[in-house]
Motif scaffolding. Structure first.
Motif, PDB file in Angstrom:
ATOM      1  N   VAL B  76       0.846  -1.202   0.000  1.00 46.87           N
ATOM      2  CA  VAL B  76       0.000   0.000   0.000  1.00 46.87           C
ATOM      3  C   VAL B  76       0.883   1.255   0.000  1.00 46.87           C
ATOM      4  CG1 VAL B  76      -1.534   1.327   1.517  1.00 46.87           C
ATOM      5  CG2 VAL B  76      -1.989  -1.093   1.082  1.00 46.87           C
ATOM      6  N   CYS B  77       0.411   2.288  -0.670  1.00 49.58           N
ATOM      7  CA  CYS B  77       1.082   3.594  -0.775  1.00 49.58           C
ATOM      8  C   CYS B  77       1.986   3.912   0.432  1.00 49.58           C
ATOM      9  CB  CYS B  77       0.009   4.686  -0.889  1.00 49.58           C
ATOM     10  SG  CYS B  77       0.633   6.364  -0.704  1.00 49.58           S
ATOM     11  N   SER B  78       3.264   4.122   0.158  1.00 48.39           N
ATOM     12  CA  SER B  78       4.184   4.340   1.272  1.00 48.39           C
ATOM     13  C   SER B  78       4.184   5.790   1.776  1.00 48.39           C
ATOM     14  CB  SER B  78       5.599   3.884   0.905  1.00 48.39           C
ATOM     15  OG  SER B  78       6.058   4.563  -0.225  1.00 48.39           O
ATOM     16  N   GLN B 115      -6.468  11.205  -8.106  1.00 53.31           N
ATOM     17  CA  GLN B 115      -5.145  10.593  -8.178  1.00 53.31           C
ATOM     18  C   GLN B 115      -5.184   9.114  -7.810  1.00 53.31           C
ATOM     19  OE1 GLN B 115      -3.930  13.598  -5.012  1.00 53.31           O
ATOM     20  NE2 GLN B 115      -2.669  11.850  -4.438  1.00 53.31           N
ATOM     21  N   CYS B 116      -5.981   8.749  -6.818  1.00 52.48           N
ATOM     22  CA  CYS B 116      -6.008   7.349  -6.392  1.00 52.48           C
ATOM     23  C   CYS B 116      -7.084   7.160  -5.320  1.00 52.48           C
ATOM     24  CB  CYS B 116      -4.664   6.948  -5.800  1.00 52.48           C
ATOM     25  SG  CYS B 116      -4.223   7.897  -4.337  1.00 52.48           S
ATOM     26  N   ARG B 117      -7.430   5.903  -5.056  1.00 55.76           N
ATOM     27  CA  ARG B 117      -8.380   5.644  -3.983  1.00 55.76           C
ATOM     28  C   ARG B 117      -7.675   5.608  -2.634  1.00 55.76           C
ATOM     29  NH1 ARG B 117     -10.189  -0.038  -2.127  1.00 55.76           N
ATOM     30  NH2 ARG B 117      -9.575   0.955  -0.190  1.00 55.76           N
ATOM     31  N   GLY B 260       6.987   9.006 -13.646  1.00 56.12           N
ATOM     32  CA  GLY B 260       6.655   8.349 -12.384  1.00 56.12           C
ATOM     33  C   GLY B 260       7.098   9.164 -11.177  1.00 56.12           C
ATOM     34  N   MET B 261       6.893   8.570 -10.027  1.00 57.34           N
ATOM     35  CA  MET B 261       7.196   9.271  -8.775  1.00 57.34           C
ATOM     36  C   MET B 261       8.699   9.474  -8.582  1.00 57.34           C
ATOM     37  SD  MET B 261       4.374   9.817  -7.081  1.00 57.34           S
ATOM     38  CE  MET B 261       4.839  10.097  -5.377  1.00 57.34           C
ATOM     39  N   PRO B 262       9.079  10.521  -7.853  1.00 54.29           N
ATOM     40  CA  PRO B 262      10.481  10.606  -7.417  1.00 54.29           C
ATOM     41  C   PRO B 262      10.767   9.489  -6.405  1.00 54.29           C
ATOM     42  CG  PRO B 262       9.267  12.660  -6.945  1.00 54.29           C
ATOM     43  CD  PRO B 262       8.254  11.629  -7.323  1.00 54.29           C
ATOM     44  N   THR B 343       4.746   0.811  -4.518  1.00 50.22           N
ATOM     45  CA  THR B 343       3.538   1.066  -3.730  1.00 50.22           C
ATOM     46  C   THR B 343       2.648   2.162  -4.329  1.00 50.22           C
ATOM     47  OG1 THR B 343       4.414   2.748  -2.240  1.00 50.22           O
ATOM     48  CG2 THR B 343       4.826   0.445  -1.631  1.00 50.22           C
ATOM     49  N   CYS B 344       2.975   2.632  -5.522  1.00 46.43           N
ATOM     50  CA  CYS B 344       2.054   3.565  -6.169  1.00 46.43           C
ATOM     51  C   CYS B 344       1.789   3.114  -7.590  1.00 46.43           C
ATOM     52  CB  CYS B 344       2.563   4.998  -6.149  1.00 46.43           C
ATOM     53  SG  CYS B 344       1.369   6.093  -6.953  1.00 46.43           S
ATOM     54  N   PHE B 345       0.869   2.215  -7.658  1.00 49.41           N
ATOM     55  CA  PHE B 345       0.397   1.712  -8.941  1.00 49.41           C
ATOM     56  C   PHE B 345      -0.105   2.870  -9.801  1.00 49.41           C
ATOM     57  CE2 PHE B 345      -1.550  -1.341 -11.664  1.00 49.41           C
ATOM     58  CZ  PHE B 345      -2.768  -0.800 -12.041  1.00 49.41           C
ATOM     59  N   ASN B 346      -0.731   3.836  -9.133  1.00 45.49           N
ATOM     60  CA  ASN B 346      -1.400   4.928  -9.844  1.00 45.49           C
ATOM     61  C   ASN B 346      -0.447   5.847 -10.597  1.00 45.49           C
ATOM     62  OD1 ASN B 346      -4.061   4.382  -8.357  1.00 45.49           O
ATOM     63  ND2 ASN B 346      -2.563   4.592  -6.721  1.00 45.49           N
ATOM     64  N   ASN B 347       0.736   6.017 -10.019  1.00 48.36           N
ATOM     65  CA  ASN B 347       1.715   6.890 -10.663  1.00 48.36           C
ATOM     66  C   ASN B 347       2.770   6.083 -11.397  1.00 48.36           C
ATOM     67  OD1 ASN B 347       1.669   9.718 -10.724  1.00 48.36           O
ATOM     68  ND2 ASN B 347       1.740   9.800  -8.499  1.00 48.36           N
ATOM     69  N   THR B 348       2.458   4.847 -11.728  1.00 49.87           N
ATOM     70  CA  THR B 348       3.391   3.987 -12.457  1.00 49.87           C
ATOM     71  C   THR B 348       2.797   3.718 -13.829  1.00 49.87           C
ATOM     72  OG1 THR B 348       4.239   2.972 -10.455  1.00 49.87           O
ATOM     73  CG2 THR B 348       4.461   1.692 -12.473  1.00 49.87           C
TER      74      THR B 348
HETATM   75  S1  SF4 Z   1      -1.023   8.811  -5.998  1.00 52.51           S
HETATM   76 FE1  SF4 Z   1       0.295   7.171  -5.262  1.00 52.51          FE
HETATM   77  S2  SF4 Z   1       1.757   8.149  -3.897  1.00 52.51           S
HETATM   78 FE2  SF4 Z   1       0.071   9.586  -4.204  1.00 52.51          FE
HETATM   79  S3  SF4 Z   1      -1.292   9.169  -2.477  1.00 52.51           S
HETATM   80 FE3  SF4 Z   1      -2.008   7.936  -4.190  1.00 52.51          FE
HETATM   81  S4  SF4 Z   1      -1.023   5.943  -3.969  1.00 52.51           S
HETATM   82 FE4  SF4 Z   1       0.045   7.406  -2.658  1.00 52.51          FE
END
Ligand code: SF4
Lengths: 262, 403
Positions: B76-78, B115-117, B260-262, B343-348
């Motif tokens: 899960v989102c770190s 952005q995400c759930r 993607g994320m930093p 841990t961030c599927f959404n930003n991958t």
């Molecule tokens: S977009 Fe990704 S990093 Fe940002 S809150 Fe959602 S799951 Fe976490």
């Protein structure tokens, strides 16, 4: 003139399990190669090997590669992907795909005829399908690494290890042992699961395939399995264990000639 | 690179912001309708910024396991796990950095699932902890095109937010104030875009790694004059760099786009790695995510609904591809690195064939590296270094390596 006094180049591939050395002469021929377990804190054997090569050959330049490439003083450092591409290209100057199965990772390299890396893929996160995977599972199954290829050839089984994770795979093998699965079938099962992992990687179509790395060196039967799974012929690169070290030595030679041109 | 004056200014700006979080406070997601909250009279606090702080200070590693124990899975989102873990342990880096005893107590919590759930679960947890009202905005997701109906759907939810905010604050929202805040946001976001676009020049005067730090005001101070002033000054500095041909990466040979994320805990080492290899990361999806073209104070609610629904992360694969392609052309990019963040599927964006499509349609090389925004257990320094160095060399050496 004493040939050893002629210029030579040293390539060192500091891999996760083993360190491979290759010395080439100015024509690019391998004149010496050897392998040592990659040092932990004790570097004596490594240092002795390097000293001996310097004593025996007039080493102009050294290139280190592999995970430990920055841990040693050397003239240049190049990644093992670049070195494998250059090393295999020496005798195979064609557009090709190199599959390098190492101690802790598998690399698929699309390599150009001149040794340039066109694209590559490297498995991350997990050792499934690598040398470390074989060693761990074989140990659980009480299999001798050196006998595995011969044993597997005697098997007709078509059973693979399902688990992706080395720890779970070991448990699975334990189940096979409890079920009385013959040792040849266990060896075959390990190979089939490695073949599966390798063939799931993005291997470019239509290119000649060259295999290198420690795993193919010690488990030659895998070549046949990979060929039948991919449905294409594959060749084992010359000096499969030393492909990276050879590439490093060739790059050391290249950097030397570039400098002398300056 | 030598420090910009603005980097020094940023420290005092952030200190000032955190020290003054004492009015009625609303928590908000980073691409949530902060302008409405400001116009209502809330001070706005952004938990994601806190998550990034935990990552950048590498304290996340201590807190994440606490959240796992508490029942949040390691996948899960770190940001979430680091933030909740820190809360469970009663700690925050804001204490050391700005003297805050704890994260600010919310009077209202607002999230936007554009952005995400994960943000819904994360923010709702704190709603329970603080016994605080939570309002979620749920826009349509993964859109190829954003239609009028999509915008109306979101505008209606923004209206609900205004109603709830007014009740909590105890007065009606001044529409002129909202327009004023939105104008400031719009100016801020345009300036931020101008800042990022300075990297179109060869050599680039700043890189993605600099921008990850310099972006703080557009996230947490969007809609304020401090934000506008900050980017005005930064832009002046960068323009003077452009004039002198200053290179953020001396000897820039290769230009890279970061998708993607930093990897917050590795910003410095990655910045050094790219610089040592003559590669400048000149543009990124991440930093571009705070450019909101659609803001328009003549039509504040709908234009915000449109801007916040159109963000990259909320788009379909074809829309994403088109956006990335434009960046690659505008910034003359040689190669794209996709960060596959565990841990961030959404930003991958490397998991549904986007890298292949970029390669096929643009002939630009791509590389995917595994890692994570905050959880460094998913990042291998050795493997990533090997991959990045090889990739840069591959881009540089389109010429033969063998003699
Ligand atoms: S977009 Fe990704 S990093 Fe940002 S809150 Fe959602 S799951 Fe976490």
């Amino acid at each position: 003139m004493d040939f050893q006094k002629q210029p030579h180049y040293l390539g060192i591939d500091l891999g996760s399990s083993y360190t491979k050395f290759a010395v080439i002469n100015d024509d690019g021929d391998v004149v010496n190669s050897q392998v040592l377990p990659t040092f932990g804190r004790r570097r004596e054997r490594f240092n002795m090997a390097v000293d001996l090569m310097h004593k025996n050959y007039s080493i102009q330049k050294t290139c280190t590669s592999g995970y430990g490439r920055n841990s040693q003083k050397s003239d240049i450092q190049k990644t093992e992907i670049i070195c494998a591409s250059v090393g295999v290209s020496q005798s195979n100057p064609v557009h090709k795909c190199i599959i390098d199965i190492g101690g802790e990772d598998i690399k698929v390299i699309e390599s150009g005829s001149q040794g340039e890396v066109i694209h590559f893929h490297m498995n991350d996160k997990c050792s499934a399908g690598t040398g470390a995977f074989i060693t761990e599972i074989a140990e659980k199954a009480e299999l001798e690494i050196g006998e595995m290829s011969d044993l597997a050839q005697a098997s007709n089984a078509n059973r693979t290890i399902n688990s992706f994770c080395t720890v779970f795979a070991k448990t699975e093998i334990l189940g096979w042992i409890f079920d009385g699965v013959p040792i040849e079938d266990i060896a075959m099962g390990i190979y089939l699961s490695i073949t599966d992992r390798v063939c799931k990687l993005p291997i470019p179509h239509g290119l000649p395939i060259f295999l290198c790395g420690g795993v193919i060196t010690h488990h030659p039967f895998l070549k046949q399995l990979i060929e039948s799974k991919l449905g294409v012929e594959a060749q084992v690169a010359s000096h499969p264990l030393y492909a990276v070290a050879l590439g490093a030595a060739l790059l050391a030679r290249k950097s030397d000639s570039q400098e002398s041109r300056k | 690179m030598p420090q910009l004056e603005s980097q020094i200014k940023l420290k005092s700006l952030l200190k000032n912001y955190f020290s003054n979080l004492n009015g009625p406070i609303a928590w908000c997601t980073s691409a949530g309708p902060a302008e409405i909250l400001r116009a209502l009279g809330f001070q706005v606090y952004f938990p994601e910024n806190h998550g990034a702080l935990l990552g950048a200070s590498r304290t996340a590693q201590r807190y994440i396991p606490k959240a796992h124990q508490f029942g949040y899975h390691s996948d899960v989102c770190s940001y979430l796990t680091a933030d909740i873990g820190a809360w469970l342990m009663g700690e925050t880096p804001l204490t050391k950095a700005y003297g805050l005893p704890a994260i600010p107590k919310p009077d209202l919590i607002v999230f936007n699932t554009n952005q995400c759930r994960e943000v819904a679960d994360w923010f709702s947890y704190f709603g329970r902890e603080f016994d605080c009202p939570v309002l979620g905005v749920y826009p349509p997701r993964h859109l190829e095109k954003v239609t009028k109906a999509d915008i109306e759907h979101v505008s209606q939810q923004f209206q609900n937010l205004i109603d709830l905010g007014e009740k909590i604050i105890g007065k009606t929202m001044d529409m002129d104030q909202l327009k004023h805040v939105l104008d400031l946001s719009k100016t801020g976001t345009q300036l931020w875009q101008n800042v990022l676009e300075t990297a179109r020049q060869h050599p680039a005067p700043l890189t993605f790694f600099d921008s990850c730090i310099l972006m703080a005001p557009i996230v947490i101070l969007r809609g304020t004059s401090e934000c506008v002033d900050f980017y005005n000054q930064l832009l002046v500095e960068l323009k003077s760099r452009l004039k002198t041909g200053f290179a953020a990466v001396p000897n820039e040979k290769v230009r890279i786009y970061w998708e993607g994320m930093p990897i917050w805990g590795r910003l410095r080492s990655l910045s050094d790695l790219f610089a040592e290899n003559g590669a400048a990361v000149v543009s990124s999806t991440y930093c571009n995510s705070w450019i909101f073209d659609d803001f328009n104070s003549r039509n504040p609610i709908d234009s915000m609904a449109s801007a916040y629904t159109k963000i990259f992360i909320n788009r379909g694969e074809n829309a994403k591809l088109a956006l990335v392609k434009k960046q690659l052309t505008d910034f003359a990019v040689d190669g794209v690195i996709f960060h596959d963040s565990k841990t961030c599927f959404n930003n991958t964006n490397s998991r549904f064939g986007l890298p292949q499509r970029v390669r096929d349609e643009m002939g630009i090389d791509t590389l995917a590296i595994d890692g994570d925004l905050n959880d460094l257990r998913f990042f291998s320094d050795g493997q990533s270094k090997t991959k990045i160095e090889t990739f840069i060399e591959q881009l540089k050496e389109k010429k033969p390596l063998l003699l």
